[in-house]
Design a protein around this motif. Structure first.
Motif, PDB file in Angstrom:
ATOM      1  N   THR A 439       0.800  -1.226   0.000  1.00 44.64           N
ATOM      2  CA  THR A 439       0.000   0.000   0.000  1.00 44.64           C
ATOM      3  C   THR A 439       0.832   1.276   0.000  1.00 44.64           C
ATOM      4  O   THR A 439       0.302   2.358  -0.235  1.00 44.64           O
ATOM      5  N   GLY A 440       2.132   1.157   0.285  1.00 44.43           N
ATOM      6  CA  GLY A 440       2.963   2.347   0.433  1.00 44.43           C
ATOM      7  C   GLY A 440       2.998   2.879   1.849  1.00 44.43           C
ATOM      8  O   GLY A 440       3.537   3.962   2.109  1.00 44.43           O
ATOM      9  N   TYR A 441       2.449   2.110   2.798  1.00 46.97           N
ATOM     10  CA  TYR A 441       2.420   2.513   4.203  1.00 46.97           C
ATOM     11  C   TYR A 441       2.759   1.319   5.081  1.00 46.97           C
ATOM     12  O   TYR A 441       2.602   0.167   4.680  1.00 46.97           O
ATOM     13  N   TYR A 442       3.183   1.619   6.323  1.00 45.75           N
ATOM     14  CA  TYR A 442       3.464   0.593   7.322  1.00 45.75           C
ATOM     15  C   TYR A 442       2.809   1.014   8.637  1.00 45.75           C
ATOM     16  O   TYR A 442       2.752   2.201   8.949  1.00 45.75           O
ATOM     17  N   PRO A 443       2.339   0.066   9.441  1.00 49.79           N
ATOM     18  CA  PRO A 443       1.709   0.435  10.715  1.00 49.79           C
ATOM     19  C   PRO A 443       2.747   0.704  11.791  1.00 49.79           C
ATOM     20  O   PRO A 443       3.816   0.104  11.811  1.00 49.79           O
ATOM     21  N   THR A 444       2.414   1.582  12.715  1.00 50.24           N
ATOM     22  CA  THR A 444       3.356   1.894  13.787  1.00 50.24           C
ATOM     23  C   THR A 444       2.678   2.069  15.141  1.00 50.24           C
ATOM     24  O   THR A 444       3.358   2.183  16.164  1.00 50.24           O
ATOM     25  N   LYS A 445       1.357   2.042  15.185  1.00 50.51           N
ATOM     26  CA  LYS A 445       0.633   2.405  16.402  1.00 50.51           C
ATOM     27  C   LYS A 445       0.998   1.527  17.588  1.00 50.51           C
ATOM     28  O   LYS A 445       1.114   2.015  18.713  1.00 50.51           O
ATOM     29  N   MET A 446       1.181   0.234  17.381  1.00 53.86           N
ATOM     30  CA  MET A 446       1.407  -0.684  18.492  1.00 53.86           C
ATOM     31  C   MET A 446       2.889  -0.862  18.847  1.00 53.86           C
ATOM     32  O   MET A 446       3.233  -1.692  19.678  1.00 53.86           O
ATOM     33  N   VAL A 447       3.762  -0.111  18.206  1.00 53.49           N
ATOM     34  CA  VAL A 447       5.200  -0.276  18.409  1.00 53.49           C
ATOM     35  C   VAL A 447       5.732   0.821  19.321  1.00 53.49           C
ATOM     36  O   VAL A 447       5.442   1.997  19.126  1.00 53.49           O
ATOM     37  N   THR A 448       6.491   0.429  20.327  1.00 43.12           N
ATOM     38  CA  THR A 448       7.158   1.405  21.183  1.00 43.12           C
ATOM     39  C   THR A 448       8.286   2.058  20.397  1.00 43.12           C
ATOM     40  O   THR A 448       9.186   1.365  19.914  1.00 43.12           O
ATOM     41  N   PRO A 449       8.278   3.368  20.220  1.00 43.15           N
ATOM     42  CA  PRO A 449       9.315   4.011  19.404  1.00 43.15           C
ATOM     43  C   PRO A 449      10.656   4.066  20.118  1.00 43.15           C
ATOM     44  O   PRO A 449      10.739   3.959  21.347  1.00 43.15           O
ATOM     45  N   GLY A 450      11.697   4.224  19.338  1.00 38.48           N
ATOM     46  CA  GLY A 450      13.005   4.527  19.890  1.00 38.48           C
ATOM     47  C   GLY A 450      13.775   3.373  20.474  1.00 38.48           C
ATOM     48  O   GLY A 450      14.660   3.574  21.299  1.00 38.48           O
ATOM     49  N   ALA A 451      13.450   2.136  20.082  1.00 39.83           N
ATOM     50  CA  ALA A 451      14.221   1.004  20.613  1.00 39.83           C
ATOM     51  C   ALA A 451      15.654   1.069  20.105  1.00 39.83           C
ATOM     52  O   ALA A 451      15.919   1.522  19.002  1.00 39.83           O
ATOM     53  N   SER A 452      16.572   0.590  20.913  1.00 38.67           N
ATOM     54  CA  SER A 452      17.978   0.728  20.563  1.00 38.67           C
ATOM     55  C   SER A 452      18.450  -0.341  19.595  1.00 38.67           C
ATOM     56  O   SER A 452      19.384  -0.146  18.841  1.00 38.67           O
ATOM     57  N   GLY A 453      17.807  -1.517  19.605  1.00 38.28           N
ATOM     58  CA  GLY A 453      18.253  -2.601  18.742  1.00 38.28           C
ATOM     59  C   GLY A 453      17.342  -2.778  17.552  1.00 38.28           C
ATOM     60  O   GLY A 453      16.445  -1.989  17.290  1.00 38.28           O
ATOM     61  N   ASN A 454      17.589  -3.871  16.801  1.00 39.65           N
ATOM     62  CA  ASN A 454      16.742  -4.122  15.643  1.00 39.65           C
ATOM     63  C   ASN A 454      15.810  -5.304  15.866  1.00 39.65           C
ATOM     64  O   ASN A 454      15.141  -5.748  14.943  1.00 39.65           O
ATOM     65  N   ASN A 455      15.766  -5.807  17.093  1.00 38.38           N
ATOM     66  CA  ASN A 455      14.818  -6.864  17.429  1.00 38.38           C
ATOM     67  C   ASN A 455      13.757  -6.241  18.331  1.00 38.38           C
ATOM     68  O   ASN A 455      13.682  -6.494  19.517  1.00 38.38           O
ATOM     69  N   GLN A 456      12.975  -5.370  17.732  1.00 40.92           N
ATOM     70  CA  GLN A 456      12.088  -4.493  18.484  1.00 40.92           C
ATOM     71  C   GLN A 456      10.799  -5.223  18.837  1.00 40.92           C
ATOM     72  O   GLN A 456       9.761  -5.056  18.223  1.00 40.92           O
ATOM     73  N   ILE A 457      10.863  -6.044  19.872  1.00 44.50           N
ATOM     74  CA  ILE A 457       9.715  -6.831  20.286  1.00 44.50           C
ATOM     75  C   ILE A 457       8.784  -5.969  21.141  1.00 44.50           C
ATOM     76  O   ILE A 457       9.229  -5.241  22.011  1.00 44.50           O
ATOM     77  N   ASN A 458       7.506  -6.067  20.858  1.00 44.06           N
ATOM     78  CA  ASN A 458       6.508  -5.477  21.741  1.00 44.06           C
ATOM     79  C   ASN A 458       5.509  -6.575  22.079  1.00 44.06           C
ATOM     80  O   ASN A 458       4.673  -6.935  21.266  1.00 44.06           O
ATOM     81  N   SER A 459       5.616  -7.129  23.262  1.00 47.52           N
ATOM     82  CA  SER A 459       4.701  -8.179  23.702  1.00 47.52           C
ATOM     83  C   SER A 459       3.763  -7.662  24.775  1.00 47.52           C
ATOM     84  O   SER A 459       3.405  -8.361  25.708  1.00 47.52           O
ATOM     85  N   SER A 460       3.388  -6.409  24.657  1.00 49.02           N
ATOM     86  CA  SER A 460       2.476  -5.847  25.651  1.00 49.02           C
ATOM     87  C   SER A 460       1.097  -6.476  25.521  1.00 49.02           C
ATOM     88  O   SER A 460       0.773  -7.115  24.522  1.00 49.02           O
ATOM     89  N   ASN A 461       0.305  -6.287  26.536  1.00 53.01           N
ATOM     90  CA  ASN A 461      -0.983  -6.963  26.616  1.00 53.01           C
ATOM     91  C   ASN A 461      -2.037  -6.292  25.748  1.00 53.01           C
ATOM     92  O   ASN A 461      -2.106  -5.072  25.680  1.00 53.01           O
ATOM     93  N   TRP A 462      -2.861  -7.134  25.117  1.00 46.22           N
ATOM     94  CA  TRP A 462      -3.938  -6.611  24.285  1.00 46.22           C
ATOM     95  C   TRP A 462      -5.022  -6.028  25.189  1.00 46.22           C
ATOM     96  O   TRP A 462      -5.455  -6.646  26.138  1.00 46.22           O
ATOM     97  N   LYS A 463      -5.476  -4.806  24.851  1.00 48.09           N
ATOM     98  CA  LYS A 463      -6.488  -4.124  25.641  1.00 48.09           C
ATOM     99  C   LYS A 463      -7.844  -4.282  24.960  1.00 48.09           C
ATOM    100  O   LYS A 463      -8.090  -3.709  23.909  1.00 48.09           O
ATOM    101  N   TYR A 464      -8.686  -5.066  25.600  1.00 51.99           N
ATOM    102  CA  TYR A 464     -10.005  -5.334  25.037  1.00 51.99           C
ATOM    103  C   TYR A 464     -10.938  -4.134  25.153  1.00 51.99           C
ATOM    104  O   TYR A 464     -11.727  -3.855  24.254  1.00 51.99           O
ATOM    105  N   TYR A 465     -10.891  -3.470  26.292  1.00 52.04           N
ATOM    106  CA  TYR A 465     -11.796  -2.345  26.534  1.00 52.04           C
ATOM    107  C   TYR A 465     -11.016  -1.227  27.215  1.00 52.04           C
ATOM    108  O   TYR A 465     -10.208  -1.471  28.107  1.00 52.04           O
ATOM    109  N   ARG A 466     -11.297   0.005  26.780  1.00 56.24           N
ATOM    110  CA  ARG A 466     -10.714   1.180  27.420  1.00 56.24           C
ATOM    111  C   ARG A 466     -11.740   2.303  27.399  1.00 56.24           C
ATOM    112  O   ARG A 466     -12.695   2.292  26.604  1.00 56.24           O
ATOM    113  N   LEU A 467     -11.556   3.279  28.262  1.00 57.34           N
ATOM    114  CA  LEU A 467     -12.536   4.342  28.418  1.00 57.34           C
ATOM    115  C   LEU A 467     -12.735   5.120  27.120  1.00 57.34           C
ATOM    116  O   LEU A 467     -13.874   5.514  26.802  1.00 57.34           O
ATOM    117  N   GLY A 468     -11.666   5.347  26.354  1.00 54.94           N
ATOM    118  CA  GLY A 468     -11.813   6.077  25.102  1.00 54.94           C
ATOM    119  C   GLY A 468     -12.803   5.408  24.168  1.00 54.94           C
ATOM    120  O   GLY A 468     -13.602   6.075  23.492  1.00 54.94           O
TER     121      GLY A 468
END
Length: 609
Positions: A439-468
C-alpha cells in the motif's frame, strides 16, 4: 449419523471440563481430570481453580493469529496484507474460499492451539463453565466468605464477555440461563434476538455491579486479568450498541436505551477513577507531541496499582498479545525482520482529518468511483494539499501510520522511511514477497518508538476495553438517539487528548453520525474495532462493497527537484473478497447448524452460508 451429530452438539453446549489442579496463583491453575465434583467443591483452593476455568479461552489478539497476521484488521478496509501464501487464512478470506464447514476467520489459529470452529465452540464451553460455577458457588467451600460473592460476580461478567463475543461474530444466539442436561429437549431451542441477548448480558452485569466485593479496578499483578465492575459497564454499553445497530435491531429503535446505558456507564466509570490517559509519562520515548499519550497507552501494559499511571484501560489480557517483532511493522528486508504483514490502506490514511478538524474527503460519499481512484474531496477543507498529503494532519496519523518521510529509530540509528519508487521501503505489489508493503504505508501504532536494537519486540498486553472506546460508544448512541450535545461532548473529549478541535455545533444529526463513525475509525485504528463497526452499520440486506471490495495504494515518484508526485493505484487488479452480504456475520459450524435445524425445525444458519 444423526445421533453422532447430536452428540457433538451436546459436547459443544455441555463441556465437561470440571476438574482442576491446585496452584499458588489461582489464574494459573490447569485442568486435571482425576477428581469427582464433590472433591472440588469441598476444597476452597479447587473452587478457585474451578473459577479459573471460566477465564480460559479468552481469544488472543494482536499478531498471535496464524502466521502472524492480525486477521480482523487485515480483513477490514484499514489494511491490506503484504503476502498471500496459499495456506494463509488471510488468503482464504481475500479469495472468498470460505464455507460453513471451513471458514478462515472463524477457525483460525489464535494462540490457543488452533482447532476448528474456535470462536463458536470455545465461547459455548466458557458460557457453560460460567453458568455451572454460578449454580454451584453458593454451596461450595471458600477461604473467605467475602470470596463467594466476588467469585459469582466474576463468573457473571465472564459469561457476559463470552456472550458478547458470540454476538460480535455470529449475531443471534440462544440464551442458556442454566446448565443444560444431556437428556434435555432441544426441540424448542431458538436463536434469541441480539437485543434479548444484550439484555441478558446487562442482567449479568447488573448483578455483578451490586456485589460489594467485586472491585472497580485490579490493583495487584497477582490478580491480573480478573474482571471488574468497570468491565461489566463496558460490556453493557457494547452489547446495547450492537443491539441498536442496523444489522441487529430487527427494525426496532433501541438507540435511546443504548444512549442511557452508555451515559450511565461513562458517569460511573469516571466516578470510580477511570479517566483518559492524556499525558505521556515517558516523553523521552514517546515525545511530547499531542499524539504521544495515545501511542503510549496502546503500546504499553496497563499497570496494576491503587494509583495507576494508566487509568483508562478497563480490561487487558494477562500476557503479551501484540507480539510485534517487526511483524506488522516495517519489514522491508531490514535487519532481523521477518515479514511486513497487514499494512494501512490509502483509505485509512484518507480518514485522518487536517489539524483544523476538517475531513479530507466528503464522508457521505468519499470516492467518486467504485475503485477509490477518484477521491471526493471535502470542499470546506483548505489545509489539505494532494501534492503534500501528509502535512497538517491529525497528530494520530503519524502515531498510526509510517509514510514517506516518517522517521524511526532502528538498530540504534535514525531511519527515514522511503516509500517512493526506488526508495528503501517502496511498495511491492508481488503477493509472494512478504517483506514489503503493498500500500505504500506501514503500521506503527502498536510499536514502542526509539528502541535501541533491531529486534524491536513489543509483547504488551492486548487491551479489550478502554474508556476512550466506551466514550465513543456513548458518542455514537447519543448521536443516533438525537442527543447531539452529549454526542459531541463525548467525541470531543477523545479528540482533545490528541489536540484535535471540537466537532462543530452546527453539524446536523446525519453529519454528526458520519463524523463520529470516522472518529471511531481514527481513534480505534488497529484495535480490531473497524471490522465489526463496518458490519453492524449495515442493514441485514446490505454488503461491504463500498468499503471492502477495492483498495488503493499510494505510488510516489521522486522528481528531479527533490519533490514528489503522488498517484493512487489499486493494490490489486482484481477485487478483494469478503465484502458480500454473507460476510456480515460468520457462519455457524455446518454440522451444528444442520443438527439444530433438524431438531428444532427452525433456520439456524446465518444468511448466505
Amino acid at each position: 449419523m444423526q445421533d453422532m451429530k447430536f452428540q457433538r452438539l451436546l459436547w459443544i453446549i455441555l463441556p465437561l471440563a470440571l476438574f482442576f489442579n491446585n496452584c499458588a496463583d489461582v489464574l494459573d491453575m490447569a485442568p486435571d481430570g482425576n477428581m469427582q465434583m464433590d472433591e472440588v467443591l469441598s476444597d476452597p483452593n479447587k473452587v478457585e481453580a474451578l473459577l479459573n476455568s471460566c477465564y480460559n479461552n479468552i481469544p488472543q489478539k494482536g499478531f498471535t493469529y496464524w502466521f502472524y497476521e492480525n486477521l480482523p484488521i487485515a480483513a477490514s478496509d484499514d489494511a491490506y496484507t503484504s503476502y498471500e501464501a496459499a495456506d494463509d487464512p488471510i488468503t482464504g478470506i481475500y479469495s472468498d474460499a470460505n464455507s460453513a464447514s471451513s471458514h478462515h476467520m472463524r477457525d483460525a489459529y489464535d494462540g490457543h492451539g488452533g482447532g476448528n470452529n474456535d470462536y463458536w465452540i470455545r465461547s459455548w464451553q466458557q458460557i457453560r463453565l460460567c453458568t455451572q460455577f454460578i449454580e454451584l458457588i453458593d454451596e461450595s467451600a471458600v477461604n473467605r466468605e467475602t470470596d463467594r460473592g466476588r467469585f459469582k460476580a466474576e463468573a457473571r461478567v465472564l459469561r457476559a464477555f463470552f456472550y458478547m463475543e458470540l454476538i460480535k461474530w455470529f449475531g443471534k444466539v440462544p440464551i442458556l440461563e442454566a446448565t443444560v442436561p444431556f437428556d434435555a429437549d432441544f426441540s424448542t431451542m431458538t436463536r434469541s434476538s441480539v437485543y434479548d441477548v444484550a439484555k441478558f448480558i446487562a442482567s449479568d452485569c447488573d448483578a455483578a455491579l451490586t456485589e460489594p466485593n467485586l472491585p472497580w479496578r485490579i490493583d495487584h499483578q497477582d490478580d491480573a486479568m480478573r474482571v471488574t465492575k468497570a468491565l461489566a459497564l463496558a460490556l453493557k454499553t457494547k452489547a446495547m450498541l450492537f443491539a441498536a445497530s442496523p444489522l441487529h435491531n430487527e427494525g426496532e429503535d433501541h438507540w435511546e436505551e443504548a444512549y442511557t446505558t452508555a451515559k450511565d456507564a461513562v458517569a460511573k466509570l469516571k466516578a470510580n477513577g477511570y479517566e483518559l490517559f492524556t499525558k505521556t509519562t515517558q516523553p523521552a520515548v514517546y515525545g511530547t507531541g499531542p499524539g504521544a499519550a495515545l501511542r503510549q497507552l496502546v503500546s504499553q501494559n496497563a499497570d496494576y496499582s491503587a494509583t495507576p499511571r494508566d487509568k483508562e484501560t478497563i480490561f487487558q489480557i494477562r500476557s503479551g498479545g501484540l507480539f510485534v517483532w517487526h511483524i506488522g511493522y516495517i519489514g522491508s528486508n531490514m535487519p532481523n525482520t521477518y515479514k511486513c504483514g497487514a499494512s494501512p490502506t490509502q483509505e485509512l490514511v484518507d480518514a485522518f482529518e487536517t489539524i483544523d478538524g476538517q475531513p479530507i474527503l466528503n464522508l457521505e460519499k468519499p470516492y467518486l468511483d467504485e475503485k477509490h481512484l477518484q477521491p471526493n474531496y471535502n470542499a470546506s477543507n483548505t489545509l489539505y494539499d494532494p501534492n503534500n498529503p501528509y502535512a497538517n494532519r491529525d497528530p494520530r496519523f503519524d502515531e498510526t501510520v509510517l509514510h514517506n518521510g516518517s522517521t524511526i529509530v532502528f538498530d540504534s540509528k535514525t531511519v527515514e522511511i522511503e516509500t517512493f519508487i526506488g526508495g528503501a521501503h517502496a511498495p511491492n505489489f508481488d503477493i509472494t514477497d512478504k517483506s514489503f508493503s503493498r500500500t505504500g504505508y506501514y503500521p506503527t501504532k502498536m510499536v514502542t518508538p526509539g528502541a535501541s536494537g533491531n529486534n524491536q519486540i513489543n509483547s504488551s498486553n492486548w487491551k479489550y476495553y478502554r474508556l476512550g472506546e466506551t466514550l465513543l460508544d456513548l458518542a455514537e448512541a447519543a448521536a443516533e438517539a438525537g442527543h447531539l450535545n452529549d454526542a459531541r461532548a463525548a467525541a470531543n473529549e477523545v479528540r482533545a487528548r490528541s489536540g484535535m478541535p471540537d466537532l462543530p455545533a452546527s453539524l446536523s444529526q446525519e453529519e454528526l453520525i458520519l463524523r463520529i463513525r470516522n472518529e471511531r475509525r481514527v481513534e480505534l485504528a488497529w484495535e480490531e474495532q473497524r471490522y465489526f463497526d463496518l458490519r453492524r452499520w449495515q442493514k441485514p440486506t446490505g454488503n461491504l462493497s463500498e468499503t471492502c471490495k477495492w483498495f488503493t495504494a499510494m505510488v510516489i515518484t521522486k522528481k528531479n527537484d527533490g519533490g514528489f508526485s503522488y498517484t493512487r493505484q489499486n493494490v490489486s487488479s482484481s477485487s478483494r473478497g469478503g465484502w458480500q452480504n454473507r460476510d456480515l456475520l460468520l457462519p455457524l459450524p455446518l454440522e451444528e447448524a444442520a443438527t439444530l435445524e433438524a431438531v428444532t425445525g427452525q433456520k439456524w444458519q446465518n444468511t448466505g452460508w
